[in-house]
Write a protein that holds these residues in place. Structure first.
Motif, PDB file in Angstrom:
ATOM      1  N   PRO A   1       0.814  -1.222   0.000  1.00 23.68           N
ATOM      2  CA  PRO A   1       0.000   0.000   0.000  1.00 23.68           C
ATOM      3  C   PRO A   1       0.845   1.268   0.000  1.00 23.68           C
ATOM      4  O   PRO A   1       1.941   1.315   0.575  1.00 23.68           O
ATOM      5  CB  PRO A   1      -0.813  -0.130   1.297  1.00 23.68           C
ATOM      6  CG  PRO A   1      -0.852  -1.599   1.577  1.00 23.68           C
ATOM      7  CD  PRO A   1       0.455  -2.138   1.105  1.00 23.68           C
TER       8      PRO A   1
ATOM      9  N   GLU B   1      -7.537   7.575   3.884  1.00 23.50           N
ATOM     10  CA  GLU B   1      -8.240   6.537   4.626  1.00 23.50           C
ATOM     11  C   GLU B   1      -9.752   6.692   4.515  1.00 23.50           C
ATOM     12  O   GLU B   1     -10.503   6.525   5.473  1.00 23.50           O
ATOM     13  CB  GLU B   1      -7.796   6.544   6.086  1.00 23.50           C
ATOM     14  CG  GLU B   1      -6.312   6.255   6.256  1.00 23.50           C
ATOM     15  CD  GLU B   1      -5.843   6.407   7.688  1.00 23.50           C
ATOM     16  OE1 GLU B   1      -6.643   6.846   8.541  1.00 23.50           O
ATOM     17  OE2 GLU B   1      -4.666   6.094   7.956  1.00 23.50           O
ATOM     18  N   GLY B   2     -10.205   7.036   3.306  1.00 26.30           N
ATOM     19  CA  GLY B   2     -11.626   7.152   3.027  1.00 26.30           C
ATOM     20  C   GLY B   2     -12.258   8.476   3.369  1.00 26.30           C
ATOM     21  O   GLY B   2     -13.440   8.697   3.073  1.00 26.30           O
TER      22      GLY B   2
ATOM     23  N   GLN C   1      -5.263   5.118  -4.428  1.00 26.57           N
ATOM     24  CA  GLN C   1      -5.363   3.674  -4.216  1.00 26.57           C
ATOM     25  C   GLN C   1      -6.716   3.341  -3.602  1.00 26.57           C
ATOM     26  O   GLN C   1      -7.390   4.192  -3.004  1.00 26.57           O
ATOM     27  CB  GLN C   1      -4.242   3.173  -3.302  1.00 26.57           C
ATOM     28  CG  GLN C   1      -4.337   3.628  -1.865  1.00 26.57           C
ATOM     29  CD  GLN C   1      -3.169   3.136  -1.015  1.00 26.57           C
ATOM     30  OE1 GLN C   1      -2.304   2.396  -1.448  1.00 26.57           O
ATOM     31  NE2 GLN C   1      -3.133   3.567   0.247  1.00 26.57           N
ATOM     32  N   ASP C   2      -7.121   2.075  -3.780  1.00 28.39           N
ATOM     33  CA  ASP C   2      -8.230   1.509  -3.028  1.00 28.39           C
ATOM     34  C   ASP C   2      -7.686   0.279  -2.309  1.00 28.39           C
ATOM     35  O   ASP C   2      -6.467   0.156  -2.118  1.00 28.39           O
ATOM     36  CB  ASP C   2      -9.424   1.191  -3.946  1.00 28.39           C
ATOM     37  CG  ASP C   2      -9.062   0.269  -5.106  1.00 28.39           C
ATOM     38  OD1 ASP C   2      -8.070  -0.491  -4.987  1.00 28.39           O
ATOM     39  OD2 ASP C   2      -9.762   0.285  -6.124  1.00 28.39           O
ATOM     40  N   THR C   3      -8.527  -0.616  -1.893  1.00 27.03           N
ATOM     41  CA  THR C   3      -8.061  -1.758  -1.102  1.00 27.03           C
ATOM     42  C   THR C   3      -7.293  -2.782  -1.926  1.00 27.03           C
ATOM     43  O   THR C   3      -6.588  -3.620  -1.370  1.00 27.03           O
ATOM     44  CB  THR C   3      -9.252  -2.452  -0.420  1.00 27.03           C
ATOM     45  OG1 THR C   3     -10.187  -2.870  -1.425  1.00 27.03           O
ATOM     46  CG2 THR C   3      -9.931  -1.514   0.565  1.00 27.03           C
ATOM     47  N   LYS C   4      -7.406  -2.693  -3.270  1.00 23.26           N
ATOM     48  CA  LYS C   4      -6.801  -3.725  -4.102  1.00 23.26           C
ATOM     49  C   LYS C   4      -5.778  -3.202  -5.106  1.00 23.26           C
ATOM     50  O   LYS C   4      -4.938  -3.971  -5.576  1.00 23.26           O
ATOM     51  CB  LYS C   4      -7.890  -4.485  -4.857  1.00 23.26           C
ATOM     52  CG  LYS C   4      -8.849  -5.267  -3.959  1.00 23.26           C
ATOM     53  CD  LYS C   4      -9.877  -6.018  -4.798  1.00 23.26           C
ATOM     54  CE  LYS C   4     -10.832  -6.828  -3.911  1.00 23.26           C
ATOM     55  NZ  LYS C   4     -11.841  -7.561  -4.720  1.00 23.26           N
ATOM     56  N   HIS C   5      -5.843  -1.924  -5.453  1.00 21.27           N
ATOM     57  CA  HIS C   5      -5.030  -1.425  -6.553  1.00 21.27           C
ATOM     58  C   HIS C   5      -4.407  -0.070  -6.246  1.00 21.27           C
ATOM     59  O   HIS C   5      -4.960   0.730  -5.488  1.00 21.27           O
ATOM     60  CB  HIS C   5      -5.872  -1.277  -7.842  1.00 21.27           C
ATOM     61  CG  HIS C   5      -6.366  -2.546  -8.406  1.00 21.27           C
ATOM     62  ND1 HIS C   5      -7.552  -3.136  -7.991  1.00 21.27           N
ATOM     63  CD2 HIS C   5      -5.855  -3.370  -9.361  1.00 21.27           C
ATOM     64  CE1 HIS C   5      -7.748  -4.252  -8.663  1.00 21.27           C
ATOM     65  NE2 HIS C   5      -6.729  -4.416  -9.510  1.00 21.27           N
ATOM     66  N   ARG C   6      -3.261   0.168  -6.879  1.00 18.35           N
ATOM     67  CA  ARG C   6      -2.718   1.513  -7.031  1.00 18.35           C
ATOM     68  C   ARG C   6      -3.283   2.079  -8.325  1.00 18.35           C
ATOM     69  O   ARG C   6      -3.377   1.374  -9.332  1.00 18.35           O
ATOM     70  CB  ARG C   6      -1.192   1.460  -7.143  1.00 18.35           C
ATOM     71  CG  ARG C   6      -0.491   0.909  -5.907  1.00 18.35           C
ATOM     72  CD  ARG C   6       0.984   0.701  -6.195  1.00 18.35           C
ATOM     73  NE  ARG C   6       1.734   0.444  -4.961  1.00 18.35           N
ATOM     74  CZ  ARG C   6       3.042   0.267  -4.916  1.00 18.35           C
ATOM     75  NH1 ARG C   6       3.745   0.277  -6.040  1.00 18.35           N
ATOM     76  NH2 ARG C   6       3.648   0.057  -3.761  1.00 18.35           N
TER      77      ARG C   6
ATOM     78  N   SER D   1      -9.754   5.179  -1.640  1.00 14.17           N
ATOM     79  CA  SER D   1      -9.648   5.519  -0.218  1.00 14.17           C
ATOM     80  C   SER D   1      -8.634   6.625   0.025  1.00 14.17           C
ATOM     81  O   SER D   1      -8.748   7.384   0.996  1.00 14.17           O
ATOM     82  CB  SER D   1      -9.239   4.279   0.589  1.00 14.17           C
ATOM     83  OG  SER D   1      -8.008   3.749   0.104  1.00 14.17           O
ATOM     84  N   ASP D   2      -7.617   6.729  -0.846  1.00 17.55           N
ATOM     85  CA  ASP D   2      -6.562   7.728  -0.708  1.00 17.55           C
ATOM     86  C   ASP D   2      -6.295   8.340  -2.073  1.00 17.55           C
ATOM     87  O   ASP D   2      -6.283   7.625  -3.089  1.00 17.55           O
ATOM     88  CB  ASP D   2      -5.272   7.101  -0.178  1.00 17.55           C
ATOM     89  CG  ASP D   2      -5.458   6.405   1.154  1.00 17.55           C
ATOM     90  OD1 ASP D   2      -5.256   7.059   2.193  1.00 17.55           O
ATOM     91  OD2 ASP D   2      -5.811   5.201   1.140  1.00 17.55           O
TER      92      ASP D   2
END
Length: 565
Positions: A339, A465-466, A493-498, A526-527
């Motif tokens: 991350p 962080e959302g 980014q999200d929880t799975k990808h840049r 999220s970021d």
């Protein structure tokens, strides 16, 4: 000695009082987005036409060159030192008065509502020449008269006429000519064409051509789709790369988003800053940064000074600060494929002299010029030349001050040895030490972001962080910048990808920073960190420019890319 050009004809215009502001430039049948400002002269003063410097150099063939007297701007034989040109801010861009240049070659200029129309009688191609040796990829068109040239995403559009024999010659040189009335469009298999203009004789010089290896021409597709189906991109897609373009509605605005995503933890591609290694001075097309790094996908990066062509924010590559952070602005940092870390970032530098007094060093390898002390290392380049009128400096090597430099010496340029630090004092700030003194330099970062081996700064920070964390004033951005609508470049980014993304408006106009943030939330990020936008916004896929903020490939100082390890 060449004869002087004939006196220019009056510039055609639609008379209005005061100022006229527009958003489109039209040359022939081609219209492209660009801010412009016309100021009507009063009391005998001349009219002024302010155009962004990036538009002049990236789209109309103006060229920036370096001479013994400093940087200068050239166009069809006219040249001026950049330091002699008055500049002003036009939206988010540095602009100069282009009207004297237009008048010098008799360009007709008209204003119609928000559109600026430029025109010249069509010139004729007299001859075509090819470069040799190191310039084998250069093609020179000798013209009967000056001609307007503009760049779009497909190539160059020239206001010239050509015959069948000349078109065949251009094809053999790797260019695809399409002639229509008094317009000639040229595209190159070698990628983006760079070009500039000369006089005596009138010439258009093009670099980046490549001989054809096949005779068949593929059906025309969008640049994004054409790049997506290249073999190397298809292979990366099979390994997890996501490339898509979609429209997201934010309020009444439809926003077009181009994005590239790569799975967290997957080391087949790595996210890396793209920056010049030998010296930080100068701007380049994004593909000139992406190709040496073997980047499959790239976007432009952080902010820079367009006139001095210097970085304005943090760039750290493999643990080396190529440019330090400024103004506690948003940044992203990372080490491996995990991350990304987002936060605002400040770098505190301290010089301790003879074990006693401590001096704050404001900035590291930065084009952000302020009164006080700044530090420059070999990562800046082999030589430092003064960036302001009043400077003096000391050189720290192996824990001791070894040299002191005067304003005159800095103006000529002084070398920065490896492992040394040049401490520059500006605006009559006192030097903190003298030759022979012991000197120790300490660094401290305000956030763990600055401890990562790879760092890129921009600003403002949009999501963390959302949560929406858009606080532009805290990062030193002006109210005008924060409220402006413009194309955007974002890393997130999200929880799975840049993700690397670019955004632009469609029928409802370009997005503000808040609208950009809301669009990213719809995508599930999220970021997110805003990078340099406006005319700098660029996405490159498989060495093909698929999106630009103002419709032309710009020169930028740095970027981000998914590279092959």
């Amino acid at each position: 000695m060449p004869l002087p050009p004939p006196p220019p004809a009056p510039v055609a215009e639609v008379r209005q009082a005061g100022q006229s502001i527009g958003s489109t430039i039209r040359i022939g049948e081609i219209s492209q987005k660009s801010a412009w400002l016309w100021i009507t002269g009063k009391g005998g003063s001349s009219d002024q036409l302010w155009l962004p410097l990036d538009v002049l150099t990236g789209r109309l063939g103006f060229r920036r060159t370096t001479t013994a007297a400093g940087e200068q701007l050239e166009w069809f034989g006219r040249d001026r030192r950049l330091t002699d040109l008055e500049t002003r801010t036009l939206k988010d861009e540095v602009a100069v008065d282009a009207l004297p240049w237009m008048r010098a070659i008799n360009v007709s200029v008209q204003r119609r509502e928000t559109t600026l129309e430029l025109s010249l009688p069509s010139a004729r191609i007299v001859s075509i020449r090819q470069g040799r040796g190191s310039t084998a990829g250069r093609v020179v068109l000798d013209l009967s008269a000056p001609a307007l040239v503009q760049r779009d995403q497909q190539g160059l559009v020239l206001g010239v006429t050509s015959n069948r024999s000349q078109n065949n010659r251009l094809r053999r040189l790797g260019l695809s000519p399409q002639a229509r009335q008094s317009i000639l469009r040229l595209t190159s298999q070698g990628g983006d064409l760079d070009f500039f203009t000369l006089k005596s004789p009138w010439r258009i010089v093009m670099d980046g051509t490549q001989r054809r290896s096949v005779s068949k021409t593929r059906a025309r597709t969008s640049p994004f789709q054409a790049a997506r189906f290249s073999p190397e991109i298809q292979n990366a897609i099979r390994q997890g790369l996501i490339l898509d373009s979609r429209t997201v509605q934010v309020g009444v605005k439809p926003l077009r988003i181009y994005r590239a995503g790569w799975p967290l933890g997957n080391e087949s591609l790595l996210l890396r800053p793209l920056a010049p290694i030998r010296a930080q001075t100068g701007l380049r097309f994004l593909n000139q940064l992406a190709q040496p790094a073997k980047a499959l996908v790239a976007i432009n990066g952080g902010f820079f000074n367009r006139v001095r062509q210097l970085p304005l924010g943090a760039v750290r590559l493999d643990g080396v600060w190529l440019s330090g952070p400024i103004l506690n602005r948003g940044a992203v940092g990372w080490d491996g494929p995990g991350p990304l870390l987002f936060d605002r970032l400040r770098l505190d530098q301290e010089l301790r002299v003879n074990g006693g007094r401590r001096w704050g060093l404001g900035f590291l390898n930065s084009g952000y010029v302020q009164r006080g002390l700044s530090r420059y290392t070999r990562a800046w380049g082999p030589t430092y030349r003064s960036l302001s009128g009043e400077e003096q400096a000391i050189l720290v090597r192996e824990g001791r001050v070894s040299d002191q430099f005067s304003q005159a010496e800095l103006a000529r340029g002084v070398p920065i040895p490896r492992g040394a630090s040049l401490i520059v004092a500006r605006a009559r700030a006192p030097l903190p030490a003298k030759p022979g003194d012991e000197a120790e330099i300490r660094l401290k970062v305000s956030s763990p972001v600055g401890e990562r081996r790879q760092v890129m700064a921009g600003g403002p920070l949009l999501l963390k962080e959302g949560r929406v964390v858009l606080r532009g004033r805290q990062e030193g951005f002006s109210p005008g910048f924060l409220g402006q609508a413009a194309p955007r470049t974002v890393v997130g980014q999200d929880t799975k990808h840049r993700w690397m993304l670019t955004l632009e408006g469609q029928s409802g106009g370009d997005p503000t920073l808040l609208e950009t943030t809301l669009a990213l939330q719809q995508l599930g990020l999220s970021d997110a960190l805003n990078l340099d936008g406006g005319s700098s916004t660029t996405m490159l896929i498989a060495n093909r420019t698929v999106m630009t903020g103002r419709g032309v490939p710009p020169r930028v100082q740095n970027g981000l890319g998914f590279i092959q390890p």
